[in-house]
Design an enzyme around this catalytic site. Structure first.
Site, mmCIF file in Angstrom:
data_model
loop_
_atom_site.group_PDB
_atom_site.id
_atom_site.type_symbol
_atom_site.label_atom_id
_atom_site.label_comp_id
_atom_site.label_asym_id
_atom_site.label_seq_id
_atom_site.Cartn_x
_atom_site.Cartn_y
_atom_site.Cartn_z
ATOM 1 N N HIS A 19 -16.590 -3.454 -27.260
ATOM 2 C CA HIS A 19 -16.768 -2.624 -28.462
ATOM 3 C C HIS A 19 -16.539 -1.139 -28.173
ATOM 4 O O HIS A 19 -16.129 -0.400 -29.069
ATOM 5 C CB HIS A 19 -18.146 -2.897 -29.079
ATOM 6 N N HIS A 42 -11.112 -13.844 -33.835
ATOM 7 C CA HIS A 42 -12.358 -14.585 -33.589
ATOM 8 C C HIS A 42 -13.506 -13.646 -33.972
ATOM 9 O O HIS A 42 -14.077 -12.962 -33.127
ATOM 10 C CB HIS A 42 -12.473 -14.989 -32.120
ATOM 11 N N SER A 100 -17.818 -7.032 -33.922
ATOM 12 C CA SER A 100 -16.547 -6.295 -34.020
ATOM 13 C C SER A 100 -16.135 -6.008 -35.470
ATOM 14 O O SER A 100 -15.654 -4.900 -35.757
ATOM 15 C CB SER A 100 -15.442 -7.046 -33.277
ATOM 16 N N GLU A 118 -12.562 -16.724 -38.796
ATOM 17 C CA GLU A 118 -13.715 -17.378 -38.160
ATOM 18 C C GLU A 118 -13.668 -18.861 -38.519
ATOM 19 O O GLU A 118 -13.549 -19.218 -39.684
ATOM 20 C CB GLU A 118 -15.031 -16.721 -38.631
ATOM 21 N N GLY A 144 -7.960 -18.431 -35.902
ATOM 22 C CA GLY A 144 -7.371 -17.100 -35.730
ATOM 23 C C GLY A 144 -5.979 -17.177 -35.132
ATOM 24 O O GLY A 144 -5.154 -16.288 -35.356
ATOM 25 N N ASP A 164 -10.585 -12.431 -29.301
ATOM 26 C CA ASP A 164 -11.881 -12.501 -28.615
ATOM 27 C C ASP A 164 -12.439 -13.930 -28.653
ATOM 28 O O ASP A 164 -13.483 -14.189 -29.250
ATOM 29 C CB ASP A 164 -12.837 -11.509 -29.324
HETATM 30 N N1 SAM Z 1 -15.399 -10.774 -31.967
HETATM 31 C C1 SAM Z 1 -16.833 -10.959 -32.174
HETATM 32 C C2 SAM Z 1 -17.535 -9.659 -31.844
HETATM 33 O O1 SAM Z 1 -17.057 -8.908 -30.981
HETATM 34 O O2 SAM Z 1 -18.571 -9.388 -32.464
HETATM 35 C C3 SAM Z 1 -17.388 -12.087 -31.344
HETATM 36 C C4 SAM Z 1 -16.621 -13.353 -31.425
HETATM 37 S S1 SAM Z 1 -17.265 -14.691 -30.515
HETATM 38 C C5 SAM Z 1 -16.914 -14.270 -28.871
HETATM 39 C C6 SAM Z 1 -16.074 -15.944 -30.818
HETATM 40 C C7 SAM Z 1 -16.105 -16.489 -32.265
HETATM 41 O O3 SAM Z 1 -14.908 -17.231 -32.505
HETATM 42 C C8 SAM Z 1 -17.243 -17.462 -32.559
HETATM 43 O O4 SAM Z 1 -17.933 -17.024 -33.696
HETATM 44 C C9 SAM Z 1 -16.544 -18.821 -32.833
HETATM 45 O O5 SAM Z 1 -17.194 -19.576 -33.847
HETATM 46 C C10 SAM Z 1 -15.186 -18.360 -33.312
HETATM 47 N N2 SAM Z 1 -14.047 -19.275 -33.073
HETATM 48 C C11 SAM Z 1 -13.869 -20.208 -32.099
HETATM 49 N N3 SAM Z 1 -12.615 -20.723 -32.175
HETATM 50 C C12 SAM Z 1 -11.992 -20.075 -33.183
HETATM 51 C C13 SAM Z 1 -10.658 -20.104 -33.713
HETATM 52 N N4 SAM Z 1 -9.725 -20.924 -33.223
HETATM 53 N N5 SAM Z 1 -10.364 -19.289 -34.742
HETATM 54 C C14 SAM Z 1 -11.287 -18.430 -35.256
HETATM 55 N N6 SAM Z 1 -12.554 -18.342 -34.798
HETATM 56 C C15 SAM Z 1 -12.888 -19.150 -33.774
#
Ligand code: SAM
Length: 281
Positions: A19, A42, A100, A118, A144, A164
């Site tokens: 971040h 993500h 994020s 998401e 994503g 991410d």
């Molecule tokens: N980017 C966020 C932040 O910095 O606050 C944190 C994201 S977290 C590491 C990863 C997220 O991706 C989770 O909420 C998960 O449910 C989601 N996720 C997993 N596979 C995904 C995909 N193929 N496409 C979109 N989201 C996905």
């Protein structure tokens, strides 16, 4: 089946790195008036309560945001991250940590647009609730990986893509390399930030080598460990970011910020900061 929940990890040292870099890049990009597109492949849920069960079970935020959010005299990059964390909490107690999408929502302007992806059915609902009413934002209940490809190149021709993933599935390291190559073919001038955990050497090598050999230029690697690094089976004590087309100010900003924060977060003297250029101009 998605089992990863970012609530267990919100505000940890990996989030501090990710971040701080995100805030720095976005604040740099909005210095120019032209509109900007932000794509978060993500996104998570955008906001994490720190008094909830998940963060209290792991206590990871204690070795992250809790040690830095009120500290005086931070270097510029960390101070900008701290500014937003304080604004999010709005008082003297650290009750929550932003995700994020929230940082981007604050920094971006009325003529910018945000695309948040998401895939977890509960998390997309929480994200939609968190972002409700903001006409600049589209929340996509889609992978994503596919959604981002459908969104580039953006009509603005300027944008930042945050990738991410949780890397729950080990094939994701290769998937990220393929994704970045495809995205970059369509949108070569975009700024990309790609997060990764440092746990198993072979996967980090696969990711780094894959991007290094991709032919893509202007790739930087930033790695930060509170312990010695690869730690298979014992959890994550180091984390990294790969940045493509990042502002030239990002590396000095992170070098200063991470070296400052390292002895605060890892006072036993272990840990490291590594900054490398993987591909030049
Ligand atoms: N980017 C966020 C932040 O910095 O606050 C944190 C994201 S977290 C590491 C990863 C997220 O991706 C989770 O909420 C998960 O449910 C989601 N996720 C997993 N596979 C995904 C995909 N193929 N496409 C979109 N989201 C996905």
């Amino acid at each position: 089946m998605l089992s990863y929940r970012h609530a267990f990890h919100a505000g940890n040292f990996a989030d501090v790195l990710k971040h701080t870099a995100l805030v720095h890049c976005l604040e740099y990009l909005v210095q120019k008036d032209n509109p900007l597109r932000y794509i978060d492949t993500h996104a998570g849920i955008g906001s994490y309560r720190l008094d909830a069960f998940e963060p209290n079970k792991t206590q990871e935020y204690q070795q992250g945001v809790a040690l830095l959010w009120q500290r005086q005299g931070l270097p510029a990059g960390l101070a900008r991250w701290q500014h937003w964390v304080q604004a999010f909490n709005g008082g003297n107690s650290l009750s929550a940590y932003p995700g994020s999408p929230w940082f981007a929502q604050q920094i971006l302007r009325p003529h910018d647009r945000l695309e948040l992806c998401e895939l977890h059915p509960k998390d997309i609902e929480l994200l939609r609730r968190q972002m409700a009413g903001d006409k600049r934002i589209a929340c996509h209940f889609e992978s994503g990986y596919t959604q981002a490809l459908a969104l580039v190149p953006p009509i603005e021709r300027r944008g930042l893509i945050l990738i991410d993933p949780s890397y729950e599935v080990k094939t994701e390291y290769a998937q990220v390399v393929a994704e970045v190559k495809s995205l970059h073919r369509r949108f070569a001038t975009g700024v990309y930030l790609i997060w990764y955990p440092v746990i198993e050497a072979r996967f980090v090598e696969q990711l780094v080598r894959g991007l290094k050999n991709s032919g893509i230029k202007r790739i930087s690697q930033i790695e930060w460990g509170l312990g010695p690094g690869f730690n298979e089976g014992k959890g994550m004590n180091a984390t990294g970011l790969l940045a493509i087309n990042a502002p030239f100010t990002l590396m000095p900003c992170l070098e200063e910020s991470l070296n400052y924060a390292l002895p605060i977060l890892a006072p036993d003297g272990e840990g490291y900061v590594k900054l490398e250029t993987l591909a030049g101009e």
